[in-house]
Design a protein around this motif. Structure first.
Motif, short mmCIF file in Angstrom:
data_model
loop_
_atom_site.label_atom_id
_atom_site.label_comp_id
_atom_site.label_asym_id
_atom_site.label_seq_id
_atom_site.Cartn_x
_atom_site.Cartn_y
_atom_site.Cartn_z
N PHE A 35 0.84 -1.20 0.00
CA PHE A 35 0.00 0.00 0.00
C PHE A 35 0.87 1.26 0.00
CE2 PHE A 35 -2.24 3.40 2.20
CZ PHE A 35 -3.49 3.39 1.57
N ILE A 36 1.86 1.30 0.87
CA ILE A 36 2.75 2.46 1.00
C ILE A 36 3.55 2.66 -0.28
CG2 ILE A 36 4.72 3.40 2.27
CD1 ILE A 36 3.54 1.75 4.71
N ASP A 37 4.00 1.58 -0.90
CA ASP A 37 4.76 1.66 -2.15
C ASP A 37 3.99 2.40 -3.23
OD1 ASP A 37 7.06 0.45 -1.27
OD2 ASP A 37 6.61 -1.52 -2.15
N LYS A 38 2.67 2.21 -3.28
CA LYS A 38 1.87 2.89 -4.30
C LYS A 38 1.94 4.41 -4.15
CE LYS A 38 -1.56 -0.65 -5.24
NZ LYS A 38 -2.98 -0.94 -5.28
N TRP A 39 2.13 4.88 -2.93
CA TRP A 39 2.15 6.31 -2.66
C TRP A 39 3.55 6.90 -2.62
CZ3 TRP A 39 -2.25 8.82 -3.13
CH2 TRP A 39 -3.44 8.11 -2.96
N THR A 40 4.58 6.06 -2.62
CA THR A 40 5.94 6.57 -2.46
C THR A 40 6.90 6.17 -3.56
OG1 THR A 40 6.59 4.68 -1.08
CG2 THR A 40 5.73 6.62 0.06
N TYR A 41 6.56 5.19 -4.35
CA TYR A 41 7.49 4.66 -5.34
C TYR A 41 7.62 5.60 -6.54
CZ TYR A 41 9.83 1.57 -8.56
OH TYR A 41 10.73 1.03 -9.43
N MET A 42 8.86 5.99 -6.87
CA MET A 42 9.14 6.86 -8.01
C MET A 42 9.86 6.03 -9.08
SD MET A 42 8.14 10.00 -7.14
CE MET A 42 9.14 11.22 -7.95
N PRO A 43 9.13 5.49 -10.05
CA PRO A 43 9.78 4.64 -11.06
C PRO A 43 10.66 5.46 -12.00
CG PRO A 43 7.51 5.01 -11.64
CD PRO A 43 7.71 5.64 -10.28
N SER A 44 11.70 4.81 -12.49
CA SER A 44 12.52 5.44 -13.52
C SER A 44 11.85 5.22 -14.87
CB SER A 44 13.92 4.83 -13.52
OG SER A 44 13.86 3.50 -14.02
N ASP A 45 12.42 5.79 -15.90
CA ASP A 45 11.81 5.63 -17.23
C ASP A 45 11.94 4.21 -17.76
OD1 ASP A 45 14.52 5.68 -17.64
OD2 ASP A 45 14.45 7.12 -19.29
N LYS A 46 12.74 3.37 -17.09
CA LYS A 46 12.93 1.99 -17.53
C LYS A 46 12.27 0.99 -16.60
CE LYS A 46 17.26 3.15 -19.67
NZ LYS A 46 18.70 2.99 -19.69
N ASP A 47 11.48 1.47 -15.66
CA ASP A 47 10.93 0.60 -14.63
C ASP A 47 9.42 0.77 -14.56
OD1 ASP A 47 10.38 -0.91 -12.42
OD2 ASP A 47 11.69 0.19 -11.07
N ASP A 48 8.69 -0.25 -14.94
CA ASP A 48 7.23 -0.19 -14.87
C ASP A 48 6.68 -1.29 -13.97
OD1 ASP A 48 7.74 -2.36 -16.47
OD2 ASP A 48 6.46 -1.72 -18.12
N ARG A 49 7.44 -1.65 -12.94
CA ARG A 49 7.03 -2.74 -12.05
C ARG A 49 5.83 -2.38 -11.18
NH1 ARG A 49 11.62 -3.91 -8.35
NH2 ARG A 49 11.87 -1.69 -8.54
N PHE A 50 5.71 -1.10 -10.84
CA PHE A 50 4.67 -0.69 -9.91
C PHE A 50 3.71 0.30 -10.54
CE2 PHE A 50 8.27 -1.69 -7.12
CZ PHE A 50 7.67 -2.53 -6.21
N GLU A 51 2.46 0.19 -10.15
CA GLU A 51 1.50 1.26 -10.42
C GLU A 51 1.80 2.30 -9.35
OE1 GLU A 51 -3.13 2.04 -9.42
OE2 GLU A 51 -2.57 0.04 -10.04
N THR A 52 1.89 3.56 -9.73
CA THR A 52 2.25 4.57 -8.75
C THR A 52 1.19 5.65 -8.66
OG1 THR A 52 3.94 6.16 -8.08
CG2 THR A 52 3.66 5.84 -10.43
N ASN A 53 1.02 6.19 -7.46
CA ASN A 53 0.12 7.32 -7.25
C ASN A 53 0.91 8.62 -7.16
OD1 ASN A 53 -2.47 6.06 -7.11
ND2 ASN A 53 -1.84 5.16 -5.19
#
Length: 94
Positions: A35-53
């Protein structure tokens, strides 16, 4: 438009030992971390592992209600402490 914003890094730092004091199972911790990862994860342009908010342009999370940031697995006491901590960093959007 959202009513509030909080820097994703500030939100992540809300989860300290002064806020999260109760005991949880490994499964509960895992769900909270997801849950926390969705609100804090900043993907790079090569990383689409997470849906981010996180808004990648400014690093803020935009919400209408503080409850959007509170994991349901938390006990009532931890939720109360977390809400208080979040309010310290919450900014009203004009």
């Amino acid at each position: 438009m959202a009513k509030y914003k909080i820097a994703s890094i500030d939100y992540e730092f809300c989860f300290s030992s002064e806020v999260i004091q109760d005991d949880y199972s490994q499964e509960e911790y895992s769900k909270m971390n997801d849950f926390i990862d969705k609100w804090t994860y900043m993907p790079s342009d090569k990383d689409d592992r997470f849906e981010t908010n996180v808004n990648l342009k400014d690093g803020y999370d935009y919400i209408d209600n503080i409850e959007e940031l509170v994991p349901k697995e938390l006990t009532d006491n931890d939720k109360k402490r977390l809400r208080k901590k979040i309010r310290e960093s919450l900014v009203t959007v004009d």
